[in-house]
Design a protein around this motif. Structure first.
Motif, PDB file in Angstrom:
ATOM      1  N   ALA A  95       0.805  -1.236   0.000  1.00 53.03           N
ATOM      2  CA  ALA A  95       0.000   0.000   0.000  1.00 53.03           C
ATOM      3  C   ALA A  95       0.829   1.273   0.000  1.00 53.03           C
ATOM      4  CB  ALA A  95      -0.990   0.027   1.176  1.00 53.03           C
ATOM      5  N   GLU A  96       2.153   1.150  -0.197  1.00 53.80           N
ATOM      6  CA  GLU A  96       3.009   2.336  -0.124  1.00 53.80           C
ATOM      7  C   GLU A  96       2.692   3.351  -1.223  1.00 53.80           C
ATOM      8  OE1 GLU A  96       4.569  -0.541  -2.881  1.00 53.80           O
ATOM      9  OE2 GLU A  96       4.003  -0.728  -0.776  1.00 53.80           O
ATOM     10  N   SER A  97       2.356   2.876  -2.434  1.00 52.33           N
ATOM     11  CA  SER A  97       2.081   3.798  -3.539  1.00 52.33           C
ATOM     12  C   SER A  97       0.807   4.593  -3.287  1.00 52.33           C
ATOM     13  CB  SER A  97       1.959   3.022  -4.850  1.00 52.33           C
ATOM     14  OG  SER A  97       3.160   2.358  -5.156  1.00 52.33           O
ATOM     15  N   PHE A  98      -0.202   3.931  -2.743  1.00 49.96           N
ATOM     16  CA  PHE A  98      -1.469   4.606  -2.458  1.00 49.96           C
ATOM     17  C   PHE A  98      -1.323   5.572  -1.283  1.00 49.96           C
ATOM     18  CE2 PHE A  98      -2.525   0.494  -4.365  1.00 49.96           C
ATOM     19  CZ  PHE A  98      -3.334   0.903  -5.421  1.00 49.96           C
ATOM     20  N   ALA A  99      -0.544   5.169  -0.277  1.00 51.49           N
ATOM     21  CA  ALA A  99      -0.361   6.017   0.893  1.00 51.49           C
ATOM     22  C   ALA A  99       0.443   7.267   0.566  1.00 51.49           C
ATOM     23  CB  ALA A  99       0.339   5.227   1.998  1.00 51.49           C
ATOM     24  N   ALA A 100       1.366   7.158  -0.392  1.00 51.15           N
ATOM     25  CA  ALA A 100       2.260   8.276  -0.702  1.00 51.15           C
ATOM     26  C   ALA A 100       1.549   9.429  -1.392  1.00 51.15           C
ATOM     27  CB  ALA A 100       3.421   7.783  -1.564  1.00 51.15           C
ATOM     28  N   ILE A 101       0.417   9.138  -2.054  1.00 50.18           N
ATOM     29  CA  ILE A 101      -0.345  10.193  -2.740  1.00 50.18           C
ATOM     30  C   ILE A 101      -1.621  10.434  -1.948  1.00 50.18           C
ATOM     31  CG2 ILE A 101      -1.441  10.907  -4.895  1.00 50.18           C
ATOM     32  CD1 ILE A 101       0.371   8.937  -6.354  1.00 50.18           C
ATOM     33  N   PRO A 102      -1.749  11.576  -1.281  1.00 51.96           N
ATOM     34  CA  PRO A 102      -2.899  11.825  -0.406  1.00 51.96           C
ATOM     35  C   PRO A 102      -4.247  11.630  -1.121  1.00 51.96           C
ATOM     36  CG  PRO A 102      -1.231  13.518  -0.112  1.00 51.96           C
ATOM     37  CD  PRO A 102      -0.798  12.698  -1.292  1.00 51.96           C
ATOM     38  N   ASN A 103      -5.180  11.006  -0.403  1.00 55.03           N
ATOM     39  CA  ASN A 103      -6.565  10.814  -0.853  1.00 55.03           C
ATOM     40  C   ASN A 103      -6.699   9.890  -2.059  1.00 55.03           C
ATOM     41  OD1 ASN A 103      -7.728  12.589   1.129  1.00 55.03           O
ATOM     42  ND2 ASN A 103      -6.976  14.322  -0.083  1.00 55.03           N
ATOM     43  N   THR A 104      -5.686   9.104  -2.340  1.00 55.04           N
ATOM     44  CA  THR A 104      -5.794   8.129  -3.427  1.00 55.04           C
ATOM     45  C   THR A 104      -6.627   6.936  -2.968  1.00 55.04           C
ATOM     46  OG1 THR A 104      -3.640   8.749  -4.323  1.00 55.04           O
ATOM     47  CG2 THR A 104      -4.512   6.601  -4.972  1.00 55.04           C
ATOM     48  N   VAL A 105      -7.601   6.565  -3.798  1.00 54.82           N
ATOM     49  CA  VAL A 105      -8.475   5.434  -3.471  1.00 54.82           C
ATOM     50  C   VAL A 105      -7.794   4.127  -3.883  1.00 54.82           C
ATOM     51  CG1 VAL A 105     -10.709   4.343  -3.949  1.00 54.82           C
ATOM     52  CG2 VAL A 105     -10.545   6.836  -3.744  1.00 54.82           C
TER      53      VAL A 105
END
Length: 214
Positions: free
Chosen positions: A72-82
């Motif tokens: 989940a690092e890629s999703f967590a790194a960009i705020p508000n990414t679903v």
């Protein structure tokens, strides 16, 4: 994730990045598509699958996670990414959540352990990219047979042996290669009859001479 750090440095860094642990039972969702997260997940024990599911329940296995793998690092790194993928436990599993902002922002003391964490994260991301490229290679094959041989060849090279175990059961392997399980079973049976391989559940033995003659 914590390679190169002493026990005391690990304890210090866990506090620095706001680490929290939680436990999930078999088939429970650790993360679900449609949610948002600001944390990197680290699997401490057990096992999990990263999957994509459509509204009709069709499943595509992206990869399998074991202890020490993060997600989940890629999703967590960009705020508000679903999240477009889900993470599902395959057995009782303990995970750790780490705040991505605190991981990527060097603390005021600029501690060496924090710098090492960032270095380890970047290295691991590069490794994940290589794994993803391998999957694209397998998926680009048109036939189920070719997808199987591509995957098994890559695993043999990775493990430096013609006799090896894969991290998937048959259904998970079919989902990973995006093929029908029944069709895959037929191809595996044909490959065994042709002498190209032997298989027992998740164990495979390749006959490189037979493969080269095909």
């Amino acid at each position: 994730m914590f390679q190169g750090l002493s026990d005391s440095e690990i304890l210090s860094s866990l506090n620095c990045i706001g680490a929290e642990t939680e436990t999930r039972e078999k088939n429970e969702y650790i993360l679900r598509a449609g949610e948002k997260t600001d944390s990197v997940g680290l699997l401490l024990s057990g096992g999990a699958l990263i999957i994509q599911e459509d509204l009709w329940g069709n499943r595509n296995v992206i990869t399998r996670l074991g202890p020490g793998d993060f997600f989940a690092e890629s999703f967590a790194a960009i705020p508000n990414t679903v999240l477009s993928v889900s993470v599902v436990a395959t057995e009782t599993s303990e995970t750790m959540k780490m705040d991505i902002t605190r991981m990527l922002t060097v603390c005021s003391s600029a501690c060496n352990c924090h710098n090492q964490l960032i270095h380890n994260l970047v290295t691991a991301l590069a490794g994940k990219l290589l794994v993803f490229n391998d999957k694209i290679t397998h998926m680009s094959k048109r036939k189920t047979r070719d997808k199987l041989l591509s995957y098994l060849s890559a695993e043999s090279l990775r493990q430096n042996s013609l006799s090896f175990d894969i991290p998937f059961d048959r259904q998970q392997l079919a989902d990973f290669l995006c093929v029908e399980r029944a069709a895959m079973s037929v191809e595996l049976s044909k490959l065994q009859k042709e002498g190209l391989l032997k298989t027992d559940h998740s164990h495979f033995e390749l006959n490189i001479e037979a493969v080269s003659q095909k």
